[in-house]
Scaffold this active site. Sequence first.
Site, PDB file in Angstrom:
ATOM      1  N   VAL A  74       0.849  -1.202   0.000  1.00 21.82           N
ATOM      2  CA  VAL A  74       0.000   0.000   0.000  1.00 21.82           C
ATOM      3  C   VAL A  74       0.876   1.240   0.000  1.00 21.82           C
ATOM      4  O   VAL A  74       2.101   1.163   0.110  1.00 21.82           O
ATOM      5  CB  VAL A  74      -0.970   0.021   1.203  1.00 21.82           C
ATOM      6  CG1 VAL A  74      -1.876  -1.212   1.186  1.00 21.82           C
ATOM      7  CG2 VAL A  74      -0.227   0.127   2.522  1.00 21.82           C
ATOM      8  N   SER A 128      12.731  -2.936  -6.186  1.00 17.69           N
ATOM      9  CA  SER A 128      13.070  -1.974  -7.231  1.00 17.69           C
ATOM     10  C   SER A 128      12.746  -2.534  -8.599  1.00 17.69           C
ATOM     11  O   SER A 128      12.796  -3.736  -8.818  1.00 17.69           O
ATOM     12  CB  SER A 128      14.554  -1.625  -7.154  1.00 17.69           C
ATOM     13  OG  SER A 128      14.866  -0.728  -8.195  1.00 17.69           O
ATOM     14  N   LYS A 182      17.577   0.132  -0.112  1.00 20.86           N
ATOM     15  CA  LYS A 182      16.701   0.546  -1.221  1.00 20.86           C
ATOM     16  C   LYS A 182      16.741   2.073  -1.372  1.00 20.86           C
ATOM     17  O   LYS A 182      16.770   2.604  -2.483  1.00 20.86           O
ATOM     18  CB  LYS A 182      15.263   0.073  -0.966  1.00 20.86           C
ATOM     19  CG  LYS A 182      14.209   0.630  -1.942  1.00 20.86           C
ATOM     20  CD  LYS A 182      14.484   0.204  -3.363  1.00 20.86           C
ATOM     21  CE  LYS A 182      13.470   0.555  -4.425  1.00 20.86           C
ATOM     22  NZ  LYS A 182      12.654   1.694  -4.384  1.00 20.86           N
ATOM     23  N   HIS A 185      19.960   2.917  -2.999  1.00 23.70           N
ATOM     24  CA  HIS A 185      19.816   2.587  -4.424  1.00 23.70           C
ATOM     25  C   HIS A 185      19.175   3.755  -5.161  1.00 23.70           C
ATOM     26  O   HIS A 185      19.652   4.189  -6.205  1.00 23.70           O
ATOM     27  CB  HIS A 185      18.966   1.315  -4.580  1.00 23.70           C
ATOM     28  CG  HIS A 185      18.455   1.100  -5.975  1.00 23.70           C
ATOM     29  ND1 HIS A 185      17.397   1.811  -6.499  1.00 23.70           N
ATOM     30  CD2 HIS A 185      18.883   0.285  -6.974  1.00 23.70           C
ATOM     31  CE1 HIS A 185      17.197   1.436  -7.751  1.00 23.70           C
ATOM     32  NE2 HIS A 185      18.080   0.503  -8.058  1.00 23.70           N
ATOM     33  N   ASN A 186      18.104   4.272  -4.618  1.00 25.72           N
ATOM     34  CA  ASN A 186      17.413   5.373  -5.289  1.00 25.72           C
ATOM     35  C   ASN A 186      18.271   6.637  -5.324  1.00 25.72           C
ATOM     36  O   ASN A 186      18.249   7.380  -6.304  1.00 25.72           O
ATOM     37  CB  ASN A 186      16.076   5.666  -4.602  1.00 25.72           C
ATOM     38  CG  ASN A 186      15.036   4.611  -4.921  1.00 25.72           C
ATOM     39  OD1 ASN A 186      15.373   3.475  -5.238  1.00 25.72           O
ATOM     40  ND2 ASN A 186      13.771   4.970  -4.833  1.00 25.72           N
ATOM     41  N   GLU A 189      20.635   6.222  -7.990  1.00 24.09           N
ATOM     42  CA  GLU A 189      19.883   6.386  -9.254  1.00 24.09           C
ATOM     43  C   GLU A 189      19.751   7.876  -9.613  1.00 24.09           C
ATOM     44  O   GLU A 189      19.951   8.261 -10.765  1.00 24.09           O
ATOM     45  CB  GLU A 189      18.500   5.739  -9.045  1.00 24.09           C
ATOM     46  CG  GLU A 189      17.519   5.869 -10.161  1.00 24.09           C
ATOM     47  CD  GLU A 189      16.145   5.329  -9.708  1.00 24.09           C
ATOM     48  OE1 GLU A 189      16.067   4.202  -9.176  1.00 24.09           O
ATOM     49  OE2 GLU A 189      15.145   6.047  -9.868  1.00 24.09           O
TER      50      GLU A 189
END
Length: 477
Positions: A74, A128, A182, A185-186, A189
């Site tokens: 969600v 991801s 995570k 990671h972003n 990115e």
Amino acid sequence: RQAQIGVTGLAVMGRNLARNFARHGHTVAVHNRTAAKTRDLVATFGHEGDFVAAETAEEFVAALERPRRLVVMVKAGAPTDAVIDEFAPLLEPGDMIVDGGNAHYLDTRRREAALRERGLHFVGCGISGGEEGALNGPSIMPGGSPESYQALGPLLESIAARVDGEPCCAHIGPDGAGHFVKMVHNGIEYADMQLIAESYDLLRKVAGYEPAHIAEIFRKWNTGRLDSYLIEITAEVLAHRDADTGRPFVDIVADRAEQKGTGRWTVQTALDLGVPVSGISEAVFARAISGHADLRAASASLPGPQLPELHPDDAARFADSVEQALYASKIVAYAQGWHLMQAGSAEYGWDLDLGTMATIWRGGCIIRARFLNRIREAYHRGGEAPVTLLADATFTEALRDAQVGWRHVVSQATALGVPAPGFSAALAYYDALRSDRLPASLVQGQRDFFGAHTYQRVDREGSFHTLWGDDRTERPA
Ligand code: NBP
């Protein structure tokens, strides 16, 4: 029949993840606050596998085999807490709640601690790859207890992307570790995208190339060491023409970059942990600058240099230098991201295996790239892990080869008035780390002068203070 796994929250991500589980032969219980979405999923995709549709939370929990594995997909934030509050009372010790949303790792730590008290496993799980990845194989970063991974790992690994036969999924570490990596990671990115965008801008403004030509350059780069998903899609976007006007697509898109917040979280966390992630922060700020239409309008008449017309041979040479600047800056941005994971691991006692992230980010996720194999090797060579990726022999050599072109690009960008904050910040970081002496000694002197903050000496142990307002003698502090 009993389901091996359940997914609640059936918007794009949850729906595709549920289909991915079902396509891999798992029986999947599906549930959504608004039951119409559950019915729609089963009506549209029921033929793809074995779904058990549940209208209520009770039905959903009853459909799951024990220990129950319940994936929550969600909207991150308050909805996640609402769903946990709804389901936790219906669960029994040993059951697992997996949060696959983009939660902040501190929220995950809080939720994990609260549910552990009740005997439940809470797995903060970074996922991801967007909606396409969720359906066809994402990169999956589950945190939580090792015990929960034993029960959950095989299921998650079965739906993850695979590279060279290895799943892009591994147990990351306790509590918030999965969501932390995570987040990083972003952040990486963001930095990678900014560096690619700067490369495009310089190729266009300095080399004078049209987007279609630059697309070809990126296609060529994508066959070499820069081979990556982001370079590949950049070529696609640059080659695309707007159907209405026939103009290059990049020229009809408003130049205001948006963000959802994980880049900001990365920088905020880095500030808290004292880790310099200038490549990521410049990327976040570059998006912020682009969005300030008022500042840009008010500054439009500020003077700058004229852009020259380059001879085609010089333009081609410049393009080669841009490739070097991009590769070198990318190494720096990734090194900074890895440093942040190292610091997070130390701060929270996660004992992260830093090579694992390179392994599981090679497929499924947005930063997937051939380059990650080199990072993986750097951490799996045996012996001491490198303090920084820049000090690993492979990267040291690459930086040595790239630095002349990199400096040329940054100096040209500066001289010609083309902003290249990512390239410049990466180069400044590189030069700061390799400097024999930094002007931090002067900063320490200033701090001691106005605030008696004390300093250490290069030649003796201890802390000292100079009596600046008096006779300027030095005292041990
Ligand atoms: P959204 O983030 O748009 O969330 C929609 C879902 O949340 C619907 O199922 C909705 O139910 C449910 N929901 C909300 Br809103 N409030 C709720 C509440 N109080 N109680 C129960 N359910 C509630 O969906 P998404 O784009 O599929 O993303 C899901 C998660 O995955 C997010 O955390 C997102 O950050 C993360 N993520 C997304 C991507 C991506 O590319 N989109 C990639 C990676 C991770 P309803 O149907 O009844 O309104």
